[in-house]
Design a protein around this motif. Sequence first.
Motif, short mmCIF file in Angstrom:
data_model
loop_
_atom_site.label_atom_id
_atom_site.label_comp_id
_atom_site.label_asym_id
_atom_site.label_seq_id
_atom_site.Cartn_x
_atom_site.Cartn_y
_atom_site.Cartn_z
N ALA A 27 0.83 -1.21 0.00
CA ALA A 27 0.00 0.00 0.00
C ALA A 27 0.86 1.26 0.00
CB ALA A 27 -0.93 -0.01 1.20
N ILE A 28 1.98 1.21 0.72
CA ILE A 28 2.89 2.36 0.76
C ILE A 28 3.59 2.54 -0.59
CG2 ILE A 28 4.85 3.41 1.96
CD1 ILE A 28 2.20 3.08 3.58
N TYR A 29 4.08 1.45 -1.18
CA TYR A 29 4.68 1.52 -2.51
C TYR A 29 3.67 2.04 -3.54
CZ TYR A 29 9.00 -1.03 -1.34
OH TYR A 29 10.21 -1.40 -0.82
N ASP A 30 2.40 1.64 -3.38
CA ASP A 30 1.37 2.11 -4.32
C ASP A 30 1.12 3.60 -4.20
OD1 ASP A 30 1.00 -0.47 -5.23
OD2 ASP A 30 -0.83 -0.84 -4.08
N GLY A 31 1.49 4.20 -3.05
CA GLY A 31 1.32 5.64 -2.87
C GLY A 31 0.13 6.03 -2.04
N ALA A 32 -0.40 5.12 -1.21
CA ALA A 32 -1.53 5.46 -0.36
C ALA A 32 -1.17 6.59 0.60
CB ALA A 32 -1.98 4.23 0.43
N ASP A 33 -2.15 7.46 0.87
CA ASP A 33 -1.94 8.51 1.86
C ASP A 33 -1.89 7.95 3.26
OD1 ASP A 33 -2.51 11.56 0.72
OD2 ASP A 33 -3.39 9.98 -0.50
N ALA A 34 -2.72 6.93 3.51
CA ALA A 34 -2.84 6.40 4.87
C ALA A 34 -3.16 4.92 4.83
CB ALA A 34 -3.91 7.15 5.66
N VAL A 35 -2.78 4.22 5.87
CA VAL A 35 -3.15 2.82 6.07
C VAL A 35 -3.86 2.72 7.41
CG1 VAL A 35 -1.46 1.69 4.59
CG2 VAL A 35 -0.77 2.43 6.87
N MET A 36 -4.82 1.79 7.50
CA MET A 36 -5.72 1.81 8.65
C MET A 36 -5.71 0.49 9.40
SD MET A 36 -9.75 2.87 8.66
CE MET A 36 -10.58 1.28 8.78
N LEU A 37 -5.79 0.60 10.71
CA LEU A 37 -5.96 -0.54 11.61
C LEU A 37 -7.40 -0.56 12.10
CD1 LEU A 37 -2.64 -0.07 13.58
CD2 LEU A 37 -3.13 -1.95 12.01
N SER A 38 -8.02 -1.74 12.09
CA SER A 38 -9.42 -1.86 12.50
C SER A 38 -9.51 -2.59 13.83
CB SER A 38 -10.22 -2.57 11.40
OG SER A 38 -10.16 -1.83 10.20
N ALA A 39 -9.82 -3.89 13.79
CA ALA A 39 -9.93 -4.66 15.03
C ALA A 39 -8.59 -4.73 15.76
CB ALA A 39 -10.45 -6.06 14.73
N GLU A 40 -7.49 -4.56 15.03
CA GLU A 40 -6.17 -4.63 15.67
C GLU A 40 -6.07 -3.66 16.85
OE1 GLU A 40 -5.32 -5.08 11.14
OE2 GLU A 40 -6.74 -4.04 12.45
N THR A 41 -6.63 -2.46 16.68
CA THR A 41 -6.58 -1.48 17.78
C THR A 41 -7.91 -1.35 18.50
OG1 THR A 41 -7.03 0.29 16.18
CG2 THR A 41 -4.72 -0.11 16.79
#
Length: 472
Positions: A293-307
């Motif tokens: 996702a970072i290589y693709d150029g996403a602005d942000a990545v999200m954690l759901s149930a993990e947090t």
Amino acid sequence: MPGNRRAKIVATVGPASRSPAMLRRLLSAGVDTFRLNFSHGSHDDHRQAFEAIRALEAEFGQPIGILQDLQGPKIRLGQLPGGPREVQVGETLTLTLGPGEIPLPHPEIFAAVRPGHQLLIDDGRIRLEAVAHDAETITARVVAGGRLLDRKGVNLPDTVVDLPALTEKDRADLQFGLSLGVDWVALSFVQRPEDLVEAKALIQDRAGLVAKIEKPSALDSLQQIVFEADAVMIARGDLGVEIPPEDVPGRQKEIIRLCRQLDRPVIVATQMLESMITTPTPTRAEASDVATAIYDGADAVMLSAETASGQFPAEAVAMMDRIIHRTEAHPFYAASLEATAPQADTANRAIAAAAVDLAGAIEAPAIVAFSSTGASGRRIASHRAPRPTVLLTADPAVARRMALVWGIRSLVEDEVTDHDTVPIMAEEAVLRLGIGDDRHSIVVVCGFPFGVPGTTNSIRVTPLAAARKEPA
């Protein structure tokens, strides 16, 4: 952003992370924006979390984004009259609008479904194919069997269902979120551009609108949806059920590229570090997924149930932070971003591109953008400048929204009123953030007349040492 990390981290607040102490740990570990998931929790739960986050913002002197995620028109089975049951491949089932074998209390589905359409239950674990239907029954053949339970979600990848974009619950939740002062509102199960209209009318620029891409029909109108939205979330949970899993990675790249072309922040979400719900380390595949996702150029990545409900919320954030840092430091990273760079097809975008190129040519430690709406920051971010971008705005709400945008470090400053103030404020901001020293010059982007949205028309190179001189 510790260590000048560019991509942002969104973390979901839930029972495992709602306490002020844990929210502090998550912020220290690297969270930029907190997500309040209105599919779960009470208004009082979300109010307490909101107030704790704003208290941390005041304490740390750092704008923090808060994203309200609306539940949307989630389709679910009703209560099975005989309780849970096993269904077998080849078996014929009857779904009913009212009481019956398998209640499905959504009349819109009975009007829209057609023979041959798929009905995927419990995230696709059980798969049905419609054989016949009328206004109150659907006869379906079991393609993939399993244990059928009450209230499980139903996905219809072949059917465009005439459901309202906002349910009554969503409207009440939205008014509550806006009364608190959330920075972003995420709209679930967007199917068409028109789905955004009502939400935008209710929000009235009090927050940014995030379109969640999780329906195949949304992919058919993707460009119009991205254009209408203020930001996009690639919600791979439901999307990965409704389209073949092998299509998800390519679609993710398409959406990210389009968002960059249209200067819209884009979040990649769902199952990014899923195993860290119960274990302190991720799988290697999950680490690769975040990095992709970072290589693709996403602005942000999200954690759901993990947090939200996991056993290791702070560790999950810290792990995501480390993966992003390592990825952005890799020699292939800049080349991967360059391959998907947007076109400078308008005057405003040309100025943003020129500022990025100029900062690279003179090895400026930072670009400083003055903006009343954040649009200049988003345009510069779309070009993924290798230097930090500092956005100065007089509006705290704009500064908080920038916590979702790639590479932006925002500060709240008084409105610029004259030319002589520009270099002084830019220098003070850069030095306050510990970027650069007297040996460097910075690139400053602003507009004249001051404070008028859409007038960005000036680029200047300002030596940091010279900027300290008193104006003539």
